[in-house]
Design an enzyme around this catalytic site. Structure first.
Site, short mmCIF file in Angstrom:
data_model
loop_
_atom_site.label_atom_id
_atom_site.label_comp_id
_atom_site.label_asym_id
_atom_site.label_seq_id
_atom_site.Cartn_x
_atom_site.Cartn_y
_atom_site.Cartn_z
N ASP A 40 0.82 -1.75 0.09
CA ASP A 40 0.09 0.14 0.23
C ASP A 40 0.78 1.26 0.15
O ASP A 40 1.93 1.43 0.58
CB ASP A 40 -1.12 0.18 1.14
CG ASP A 40 -2.18 -0.68 0.78
OD1 ASP A 40 -2.61 -1.59 0.24
OD2 ASP A 40 -2.96 -1.16 2.30
N TYR A 68 4.80 -8.44 8.49
CA TYR A 68 5.03 -7.01 9.33
C TYR A 68 4.87 -6.73 10.49
O TYR A 68 4.58 -7.05 11.09
CB TYR A 68 3.20 -6.97 9.06
CG TYR A 68 2.91 -6.83 7.08
CD1 TYR A 68 3.51 -5.68 6.24
CD2 TYR A 68 2.48 -8.07 6.95
CE1 TYR A 68 2.92 -6.57 4.99
CE2 TYR A 68 1.56 -8.09 5.75
CZ TYR A 68 2.13 -7.24 4.44
OH TYR A 68 2.18 -7.42 3.29
N ASP A 82 -7.04 2.44 6.53
CA ASP A 82 -5.98 2.76 7.13
C ASP A 82 -6.21 4.64 7.83
O ASP A 82 -6.77 5.62 7.65
CB ASP A 82 -4.89 3.11 6.53
CG ASP A 82 -4.98 3.59 5.11
OD1 ASP A 82 -5.51 4.61 4.54
OD2 ASP A 82 -3.97 2.48 3.96
N ARG A 174 -4.87 -4.32 7.11
CA ARG A 174 -5.79 -2.92 7.24
C ARG A 174 -7.20 -3.79 7.98
O ARG A 174 -7.60 -3.31 8.45
CB ARG A 174 -5.64 -2.30 6.00
CG ARG A 174 -5.17 -0.70 5.74
CD ARG A 174 -5.09 -0.60 4.35
NE ARG A 174 -4.92 -0.80 2.95
CZ ARG A 174 -6.08 -1.07 2.29
NH1 ARG A 174 -7.07 -0.33 2.19
NH2 ARG A 174 -5.68 -1.80 0.35
#
Length: 306
Positions: A40, A68, A82, A174
Site C-alpha cells: 500500500d 509485518y 488506514d 488493514r
C-alpha cells in the site's frame, strides 16, 4: 545484454508500488522491471523487484509469506481502513491495554474469513475495488479465507497498539485493524505498516531508492542485487557445464540423476549466472521450463549486428 537481477527496495511511504517500479526503470535505464507483491502507498519496507529476464520468476512468488510490523490506532474507523481515509465513525477517547487486546488478537490467528478493504486492489468483474470505491459505487466484496500464522500485540499505550504479524499471501492487515475496532466497539484503523520480509527476502537485503541512485553513479551496482544462489531456496541448484548449458538453452532435455526427487531445479553456469528453471519431465530427465539467459556467444554476436 540487458540487466537480469533481483533487487529489494525499502519502499518509502507515499509511493505506490508501481511508482517505485517506474523510479527503478528510470534509474537503471531498464524497461523490464516488475514487483513481487503490492505494498500500500502508506506502507514502507520490503518491495522485491525483478529486472530483465528475471521478471519470469514472478510466477513463483504469487503466494509468498509476508512479515509485518505496524501500529493500530483505536477510537475511530476510516473508509480505507488506514490513516489515509475519511472517518466513518465518531471519534471516542479510549485507552487500550495488552490484557484487553491480546485475547482479541488470538481470534485472528489461523485460517480466518476476512473481508478485503473496499479501497484495495482486489478485482470485482475485472475492476479494482478501489476504483469503484473512489466513484462512490457500492463495492460488493466477498469474504476470503486467509491465514494469519502469527499475530502478536507488542505494546499498548493510549489509543495505539504496535504489533508484529506473519501472514500468508492475500491477507490485509488493514482489515485486521478495522475488524479489531469492530470487536472492541470503538472503531480502529491501521496507522502505519512496515513490511519486514517477503518469501526469502528481508529488510537486511533492502536498499532505498536514493542508495540505488548513488550506486548507479558510483558503480558497480551488482553488490546491491540479491545473489542469484539465494533466490528460490526451496529449489535445489545444479551447476551446468557448457555442453549441458547449451542443451538447456536450446530447449533439449538433460539428465540430472542426482536430483531425481526434485520437481524444479535452478540451473547455473558458474556461481552467479542463473540460466534456467528446469522441470522434471520423466525419471531423471529435466527440461528448461523457463529460460532466463540465452547463449552469451549468440547474444554478443546479436549485439555486434545491431
Amino acid at each position: 545484454m540487458g540487466m537480469n537481477a533481483v533487487l529489494i527496495i525499502d519502499k518509502p511511504s507515499g509511493l505506490t508500488s508501481h511508482d517505485v517500479v517506474n523510479h527503478v526503470r528510470r534509474i537503471l535505464h531498464e524497461r523490464s522491471v516488475g514487483h513481487l507483491g503490492t505494498l500500500d502507498p502508506l506502507a514502507t519496507g520490503v518491495l522485491p523487484l525483478v529486472v530483465g529476464n528475471l521478471t519470469r520468476l514472478a510466477q513463483f512468488y504469487t503466494s509468498s509469506e509476508k512479515t509485518y510490523e505496524g501500529v493500530i490506532r483505536f477510537g475511530f474507523s476510516t473508509d480505507t481502513y488506514d490513516a489515509e481515509g475519511d472517518d466513518t465513525s465518531t471519534p471516542v477517547d479510549i485507552q487500550v491495554s495488552l490484557e484487553q487486546l491480546r485475547p482479541i488478537a488470538l481470534r485472528f490467528c489461523g485460517l480466518i474469513q476476512q473481508m478485503p478493504p473496499p479501497f484495495s486492489a482486489k478485482k470485482i468483474h475485472g475492476v479494482p475495488a478501489y476504483k469503484l470505491a473512489r466513484r462512490q459505487k457500492e463495492v460488493p466484496l466477498q469474504p476470503v479465507e486467509v491465514e494469519i500464522k502469527e499475530f502478536e500485540i507488542l505494546t499498548a499505550e493510549g489509543d495505539r497498539a504496535s504489533f508484529r504479524a506473519r501472514v500468508a499471501s492475500g491477507t490485509y492487515m488493514r482489515s485486521v485493524a478495522h475488524d479489531m475496532g469492530q470487536q472492541l466497539g470503538c472503531g480502529a484503523h491501521l496507522e502505519s505498516l512496515r513490511r519486514l520480509a517477503v518469501a526469502e527476502f528481508s529488510l537486511d537485503d533492502a536498499h532505498t531508492l536514493d542508495a540505488l541512485e548513488a550506486a548507479v553513479q558510483r558503480g558497480p551496482i551488482e553488490e546491491l542485487f540479491i545473489h542469484p544462489r539465494k533466490i528460490l531456496p526451496q529449489f535445489p541448484s545444479v551447476t551446468a557445464n557448457e555442453e549441458m548449458a547449451a542443451r538447456i538453452r536450446s530447449g533439449q532435455t538433460v539428465n540430472l540423476p542426482e536430483l531425481s526427487k526434485a520437481r524444479l531445479v535452478k540451473v547455473f553456469v558458474g556461481q552467479r549466472s542463473l540460466i534456467a528453471i528446469a522441470t522434471r519431465v520423466a525419471g531423471t530427465l529435466f527440461h528448461a521450463g523457463i529460460v532466463l539467459a540465452g547463449d552469451p556467444a549468440r547474444q554478443t554476436a546479436k549485439s555486434a549486428i545491431s
